[in-house]
Design an enzyme around this catalytic site. Structure first.
Site, PDB file in Angstrom:
ATOM      1  N   SER A 235      33.805  38.973  38.882  1.00  0.00           N
ATOM      2  CA  SER A 235      32.847  37.750  39.337  1.00  0.00           C
ATOM      3  C   SER A 235      31.415  38.311  39.598  1.00  0.00           C
ATOM      4  O   SER A 235      31.004  38.359  38.409  1.00  0.00           O
ATOM      5  CB  SER A 235      33.430  37.221  40.625  1.00  0.00           C
ATOM      6  OG  SER A 235      32.843  36.202  41.299  1.00  0.00           O
ATOM      7  N   ASP A 322      40.780  29.333  37.100  1.00  0.00           N
ATOM      8  CA  ASP A 322      39.975  29.915  37.998  1.00  0.00           C
ATOM      9  C   ASP A 322      39.123  28.812  38.598  1.00  0.00           C
ATOM     10  O   ASP A 322      38.336  27.946  37.850  1.00  0.00           O
ATOM     11  CB  ASP A 322      38.844  30.744  37.085  1.00  0.00           C
ATOM     12  CG  ASP A 322      38.123  31.543  38.129  1.00  0.00           C
ATOM     13  OD1 ASP A 322      37.750  31.190  38.982  1.00  0.00           O
ATOM     14  OD2 ASP A 322      37.825  32.640  37.553  1.00  0.00           O
ATOM     15  N   HIS A 361      41.384  32.969  40.637  1.00  0.00           N
ATOM     16  CA  HIS A 361      40.083  33.628  40.365  1.00  0.00           C
ATOM     17  C   HIS A 361      40.018  35.011  40.470  1.00  0.00           C
ATOM     18  O   HIS A 361      39.386  35.971  39.941  1.00  0.00           O
ATOM     19  CB  HIS A 361      38.958  33.315  41.424  1.00  0.00           C
ATOM     20  CG  HIS A 361      37.467  33.944  41.508  1.00  0.00           C
ATOM     21  ND1 HIS A 361      36.744  33.850  40.279  1.00  0.00           N
ATOM     22  CD2 HIS A 361      36.843  34.479  42.396  1.00  0.00           C
ATOM     23  CE1 HIS A 361      35.536  34.606  40.393  1.00  0.00           C
ATOM     24  NE2 HIS A 361      35.644  34.929  41.769  1.00  0.00           N
TER      25      HIS A 361
END
EC number: 3.1.-.-
Length: 387
Positions: A235, A322, A361
């Site tokens: 991320s 995601d 995610h």
């Protein structure tokens, strides 16, 4: 006689009282029936009460709508005037999840083969580090001190430097689960909290986060000998990872491979696509109000630019479902890297995870295919490293 007349008179009065009201010529009641005054007043009040209640409810609802509209309009101006607010929302370092854990005790999170360190990248900056040894060393690691763990980095096992995303700490649940997976596959895992996160001291910034990562990388290389060192970013950590690897390639000390999990192209595109921005995405001047303050704060995390200067194997992992970093941004980054001259002699691979798997995610570590993917990809990277 008098008594009889009196009784007749009384009966006549009673009959008159009970007789129906007299009719007029139109055969209608001469006197209309009327409710008593008190009953009429109560009826009027009963009719007015629902009307008053309805009016009061509408008035309160209208006040609430006006208030919400005022807040909605005020927030963009507040963000524009105070760019530090937007920086806080990018880093989310003030969100410490899970709460009430002692980062000095990784064993409390089920990491019985992990040591906690503290390193000092700069003056007045201290960062907390966890080092998890590979499965082959689990038994030997019990009860050992920091010196033993540092020496263990020189054992014949590859090392993964893990750079986490925003919010939370190095003790986040999904992060801990990934350390366990990687450790079971035979990797040393070294991770840390950037300055301003967890128990690390300092103020967060993109430059500071990148420098922290560079310091930990150099610390690992000083102890790992010729063992491969891979960098894994997740991320927001993918932005730190590409910043770091670009710098390492520029000084001609690249890592053996770079793994990006749920990456974006750059922070502006990610902010525009983030679910938090949905309610303002079509607000007039969205870029000026919300995205320019991020740039003003010195935050770019330009993965799309960095990959043009990176010369090492690249693996991108991204789940199609995601909700935080849209899948299309990871795919776009892959397309940029795959056509970049800097990767001409290196493997670039993109691995998607289907929506039905539900990895979203941060749950790619659950994939039963992950060990095979890493073994095949990093095995080739190790081959390139030795040749």
């Amino acid at each position: 006689m008098r008594k009889r007349n009196e009784s007749v008179t009384v009966e006549h009065e009673r009959a008159a009282a009970s007789a129906p009201a007299p009719l007029d010529k139109g055969c209608s009641l001469r006197h209309s029936l009327r409710l008593p005054a008190a009953a009429a007043a109560a009826a009027d009040t009963g009719m007015k009460r629902p009307l008053g209640r309805r009016y009061g409810l509408w008035f309160r609802l209208r006040k609430l709508i006006i208030w919400l509209l005022g807040v909605y309009i005020a927030i963009p101006f507040l963000v524009k005037l105070c760019p530090a607010i937007q920086a806080k929302l990018v880093f989310l370092n003030f969100v410490r999840v899970p709460y009430f854990i002692d980062l000095k005790r990784p064993q409390d999170q089920g990491l019985n083969h992990t040591c906690n360190y503290y390193l000092q990248p700069e003056e007045d900056v201290t960062i907390g580090v966890w080092h998890t040894v590979p499965a082959a060393l689990w038994k030997n690691a019990r009860g050992k001190d920091q010196l033993w763990f540092e020496d263990a980095l020189g054992s014949s096992h590859p090392v993964i430097l893990y750079l986490h995303g925003n919010a939370g700490t190095r003790g986040g649940d999904h992060r801990v689960e990934l350390y366990k997976v990687l450790s079971s596959l035979g990797y040393h895992v070294v991770t840390f909290d950037y300055r301003g996160w967890g128990d690390s001291v300092g103020s967060p910034s993109e430059r500071g986060m990148t420098y922290d990562a560079l310091h930990v990388f150099d610390w690992i290389k000083a102890r790992s000998g010729d063992n491969p060192v891979y960098i894994w970013g997740h991320s927001l950590g993918t932005g730190v990872a590409t910043n770091l690897v670009r710098r390492l390639c520029e000084r001609e000390t690249p890592p053996d491979a770079l793994i990006l999990e749920s990456p974006f192209t750059n922070i502006r595109e990610e902010a525009r696509s983030h679910p938090f921005s949905v309610i303002y995405r079509y607000f007039p001047g969205f870029d000026w109000f919300f995205l320019d303050p991020i740039t003003t704060s010195g935050i770019k995390f330009a993965n799309d630019e960095n990959v043009k200067y990176i010369s090492c194997s690249l693996l991108i992992l991204h789940a199609e479902d995601d909700p935080v970093v849209p899948f299309h941004l990871g795919k776009k980054l892959y397309n940029i890297a795959a056509t970049s001259r800097s990767f001409r002699d290196y493997k670039v691979q993109f691995v998607p995870f289907h929506t039905d798997l539900g990895y979203r995610h941060k749950y790619i570590y659950r994939s039963p295919e992950l060990p095979r993917i890493l073994r095949e990809f990093l095995g080739k990277s190790e081959h390139e490293h030795h040749h």
